[in-house]
Design an enzyme around this catalytic site. Structure first.
Site, PDB file in Angstrom:
ATOM      1  N   ASP A  73      44.622  58.984  57.412  1.00  0.00           N
ATOM      2  CA  ASP A  73      43.456  58.315  56.836  1.00  0.00           C
ATOM      3  C   ASP A  73      43.842  56.882  56.499  1.00  0.00           C
ATOM      4  OD1 ASP A  73      42.035  60.652  57.040  1.00  0.00           O
ATOM      5  OD2 ASP A  73      41.834  60.996  54.890  1.00  0.00           O
TER       6      ASP A  73
ATOM      7  N   HIS B 281      46.083  60.354  50.231  1.00  0.00           N
ATOM      8  CA  HIS B 281      45.926  58.923  49.998  1.00  0.00           C
ATOM      9  C   HIS B 281      46.941  58.330  49.013  1.00  0.00           C
ATOM     10  CE1 HIS B 281      41.503  59.722  51.307  1.00  0.00           C
ATOM     11  NE2 HIS B 281      42.373  59.859  52.303  1.00  0.00           N
TER      12      HIS B 281
ATOM     13  N   CYS C  85      38.733  53.142  46.719  1.00  0.00           N
ATOM     14  CA  CYS C  85      38.200  54.002  47.776  1.00  0.00           C
ATOM     15  C   CYS C  85      36.834  53.536  48.266  1.00  0.00           C
ATOM     16  CB  CYS C  85      38.067  55.441  47.285  1.00  0.00           C
ATOM     17  SG  CYS C  85      39.603  56.253  46.831  1.00  0.00           S
TER      18      CYS C  85
END
EC number: 2.1.4.1
Length: 473
Positions: A246, A299, A411
């Site tokens: 990601d 993350h 984010c």
């Protein structure tokens, strides 16, 4: 932006922010069960007696509340003068009265309680969620999904590496098409200037074959999984058959980019990045894998955040989540290059809404406007005073509702253009040796078997004073 400026440019997390995309919660759903992580896990113990998971459309009033918080963030970013004041307000989700540092666009010089800050106006665009549906069946030859997540967190799926926009090859089938939903926004940027590049790695299948145990989250919780993560050689269910990462697993620091090994990333992912962006030229990038023994979570942007780079007169500052300490040998690159790692204060509260999709560690998931200013969640007073003591202009915004939509301030913002460059902030390193390390047996034993240091284990931060992390030689 000047006539000679490139519309897409971002090499760091701290360069002067000029253009940013802010997410949208329009039409968002609770996604299907995902093999990567337990996105729909019920965290509230009492509620778990009645409901084991939640899937389907989200309540319209929660979507509206989240949209209002994102709109407020957009307005603050576009403002040039703001005022930060003390307020108290009830958090209805957790039934607690919380003290806050609230930022207002209207400034009042006569307000004794308020702190007025001047900032550069940031151009804002919004996630193009209009007309998109996340509540219908999508199907590929490899999977079927009835409910997808949505478009609240663009930085999860998109990253700017220099002048290149990269779509993340996510392993989450509930986010399979998410990056492609931004193409109406990306095409004008790509068309405007021939220097802009746009890459998408080989798209993973997101099939069960990518995972050693696709049903792992039906058997265990993320909390239980963390307890054995390091002991099992940082193994996750995601295997090495296909490229996967990601965008939020990457943190940019000029010529060097740091990559977190987690449930959403594999070593094939960092190998693709090294092959694609590496090289000896002035804009060749170096990618460093980091392991966090207590954190297989998705993350890196709630685990390690750079605040400002070293200068001739001061050390660089990098913020470390004290609940997720890194391996000491992987932290050494910072110490060898005049960076000072400091513990981030703990979150002000560990409570969240019953359907929160994030941990309280989102307190350090904030956005830097430049190397002197940042935006944090307004409830995080310990972090506010900590950064204020370090000399930062700290702007705040309410964003706790977004925790249940997948993220914090970093984010929900994709920085498209910053005024920065591919500068080398880590000249003292042996990158060739790092790239040549054999990671093929990492699933069977901890990495670097011949020299495994103990993880950092320092006392928790009890004051706002900075603390330099001491590592073993």
């Amino acid at each position: 932006m000047s006539e000679t400026s490139i519309p897409v440019n971002s090499w760091t997390e701290w360069g002067q922010l000029e253009l940013v995309c802010v997410g949208s919660t329009q039409g968002m759903c609770y996604p299907d069960y995902d093999y990567v992580a337990p996105h729909n896990e019920v965290l509230d113990e009492c509620m778990r007696n009645y409901v084991t998971s939640f899937v389907g459309p989200r309540p319209a009033h929660r979507i509206q509340m989240a949209q209002q918080q994102l709109e407020n963030l957009s307005n603050i970013l576009q403002g040039e003068s703001v005022q930060v004041k003390n307020v108290q307000e009830m958090d209805q989700d957790i039934n607690l009265l919380l003290e806050r540092k609230r930022t207002f666009l209207q400034t009042d010089a006569n307000e004794k309680d308020g702190k007025v800050l001047q900032k550069q106006r940031v151009e804002v665009c919004r996630s193009p969620a209009d007309g998109k549906r996340f509540d219908h069946c999508i199907q590929t030859p490899f999977f079927q999904s009835h409910f997808q997540l949505g478009m609240s967190c663009p930085r999860d799926m998109l990253i700017t590496l220099g002048n290149t926009i990269v779509e993340a090859p996510t392993a989450c089938h509930t986010r399979y098409f998410e990056a492609s939903y931004y193409r109406d926004m990306i095409y004008p940027l790509y068309t405007k200037d021939k220097r802009v590049k746009w890459l998408s790695p080989p798209k993973p299948t997101c099939s069960k074959t990518m995972f050693d145990d696709p049903e792992i989250w039906e058997k265990t919780s993320m909390t239980a999984f963390k307890n054995t993560f390091a002991l099992n050689g940082y193994k996750t269910s995601l295997n090495e058959k296909e490229i996967a990462f990601d965008a939020a697993d990457l943190i940019r620091m000029g010529k060097d980019v740091f990559f977190k090994k987690s449930v959403s990333t594999n070593y094939k992912g960092v190998d693709w990045l090294r092959r694609t962006f590496g090289g000896d030229g002035p804009e060749g990038l170096r990618f460093h894998v980091m392991h966090f023994p207590t954190s297989p979570d998705l993350h890196l942007d709630s685990t390690l955040i750079p605040l400002r780079p070293p200068t001739a007169g001061s050390e660089g500052l990098v913020l470390i989540n004290q609940n997720r300490p890194p391996l000491t040998n992987e932290l050494q690159i910072f110490l060898n290059n005049d960076w000072k790692p400091i513990w981030c204060p703990l979150p002000v509260i560990n409570k969240a809404s019953p359907v929160a999709n994030c941990s309280p560690n989102l307190n350090m998931n904030f956005l830097s406007l430049n190397e002197r200013s940042c935006i944090i969640e307004e409830c995080e007073l310990p972090l506010y005073h900590f950064l204020d003591d370090l000399g930062f202009d700290v702007i705040t915004c309410p964003l706790r509702v977004l925790n249940e939509f997948g993220g914090g301030i970093h984010c929900v913002t994709w920085d498209i253009r910053r005024n920065d460059s591919c500068k080398d902030y880590f000249p003292n390193q042996d990158y060739d040796e790092e790239c040549n390390r054999d990671m093929s047996n990492a699933f069977d034993r901890p990495p670097y078997q011949d020299n495994v240091p103990n993880p950092i284990n320092l006392p928790k931060v009890s004051t706002y004073a900075t603390q330099k992390i001491q590592t073993k030689n």
